[in-house]
Design an enzyme around this catalytic site. Structure first.
Site, PDB file in Angstrom:
ATOM      1  N   GLY A  80     -18.751  -1.235   3.101  1.00 12.59           N
ATOM      2  CA  GLY A  80     -17.803  -1.370   4.207  1.00 12.59           C
ATOM      3  C   GLY A  80     -16.862  -0.185   4.246  1.00 12.59           C
ATOM      4  O   GLY A  80     -17.114   0.851   3.603  1.00 12.59           O
ATOM      5  N   ASN A  81     -15.801  -0.305   5.002  1.00  8.42           N
ATOM      6  CA  ASN A  81     -14.794   0.756   5.027  1.00  8.42           C
ATOM      7  C   ASN A  81     -13.429   0.149   5.329  1.00  8.42           C
ATOM      8  O   ASN A  81     -13.321  -1.060   5.561  1.00  8.42           O
ATOM      9  CB  ASN A  81     -15.180   1.858   6.027  1.00  8.42           C
ATOM     10  CG  ASN A  81     -15.211   1.340   7.447  1.00  8.42           C
ATOM     11  OD1 ASN A  81     -14.185   1.008   8.022  1.00  8.42           O
ATOM     12  ND2 ASN A  81     -16.419   1.236   8.020  1.00  8.42           N
ATOM     13  N   ARG A  82     -12.399   0.967   5.337  1.00  6.18           N
ATOM     14  CA  ARG A  82     -11.026   0.461   5.358  1.00  6.18           C
ATOM     15  C   ARG A  82     -10.449   0.278   6.761  1.00  6.18           C
ATOM     16  O   ARG A  82      -9.254   0.038   6.905  1.00  6.18           O
ATOM     17  CB  ARG A  82     -10.122   1.392   4.544  1.00  6.18           C
ATOM     18  CG  ARG A  82     -10.423   1.308   3.055  1.00  6.18           C
ATOM     19  CD  ARG A  82      -9.621   2.325   2.272  1.00  6.18           C
ATOM     20  NE  ARG A  82      -8.196   2.229   2.547  1.00  6.18           N
ATOM     21  CZ  ARG A  82      -7.307   3.154   2.215  1.00  6.18           C
ATOM     22  NH1 ARG A  82      -7.716   4.260   1.608  1.00  6.18           N
ATOM     23  NH2 ARG A  82      -6.038   2.998   2.502  1.00  6.18           N
TER      24      ARG A  82
END
Ligand code: C5P
Length: 222
Positions: A28-30
């Site tokens: 995923g990412n932020r």
């Protein structure tokens, strides 16, 4: 309702994508989704018909917005294409550039003595570039670019490469701005030049960005 956005159909992507590795893990990412959700809410307040394609985030749906929840980049691609045609597409999502070649249906086990794991990732489809290349292309295609350095130059490269009308660049890592924050600063780049917006709340920035988009739509008709 009056105003440049009243009655326009606007499709907005927001949030991260999660690319499953196995039933327990993902890449995923932020991205928090806050910028895209703020734009969706403000566009609806201005009378636009808004479809918000949202990655996995815990944000409430702004009033008057039709929300389609997705998880992966492939699902986001499908949902965006299903929402076409539209007048304006705003790609505010942080879409994964790569995804595991195949999600495992059982949890990946570490082997005794294993020190290294190689994951094979394949390129995802570029939703933004595909929208910009559609036969029934939106009047305006707007992208976002998160960069750590050489922000304007990289963003301008993306604008040209992906065939966009406008790109909103933000510098990752500025104190008090960006991913999880309620504030942000953008550099909006289009054929007319570069315009800095903010630092300001994401909701104030959403209004300023939609003012620019409204002017562009108006100019296209004049
Ligand atoms: O090339 P980069 O990923 O930095 O470009 C960011 C822009 O492209 C964002 O607007 C993002 O929503 C969009 N994008 C996309 N599909 C991808 C990758 C990025 O729509 N697979």
């Amino acid at each position: 309702m009056s105003g440049a956005l009243a009655g326009r159909r606007i499709v907005i992507s927001a949030g991260p994508t999660f690319e499953d590795i196995d039933p327990a893990r993902f890449l995923g990412n932020r991205s928090s989704g806050k910028m895209g959700f703020a734009i969706a809410g403000e566009a609806a307040r201005r009378g636009a018909e808004v479809v918000l394609v949202a990655g996995p985030v815990h944000l409430s749906t702004p009033d008057g917005v039709r929300r389609v929840n997705v998880r992966s980049a492939a699902q986001m691609h499908q949902a965006v294409m299903d929402a076409m045609p539209c007048d304006v597409y705003i790609g505010a999502a942080a879409v994964a550039d790569f995804t595991p070649r195949a999600a495992l249906d059982r949890k990946l086990k570490k082997q005794p003595g294993q020190d290294v794991l190689l994951l094979e990732l394949v390129k995802t489809r570029d939703i933004l570039a595909e929208v910009a290349a559609l036969a029934q292309r939106p009047d305006l295609v707007v992208g976002f670019a998160a960069e750590t350095n050489d922000v304007a130059a990289y963003a301008r490269g993306k604008l040209e490469r992906k065939g966009l009308d406008m790109i909103c660049a933000n510098q990752v890592g500025l104190p008090g701005c960006g991913f999880e924050s309620d504030d942000n600063a953008l550099l909006v780049i289009d054929a007319a030049g570069d315009r800095p917006l903010g630092p300001a709340t994401k909701s104030a920035l959403a209004g300023q960005l939609l003012d620019l988009i409204g002017q562009r739509l108006h100019g296209a008709e004049a």
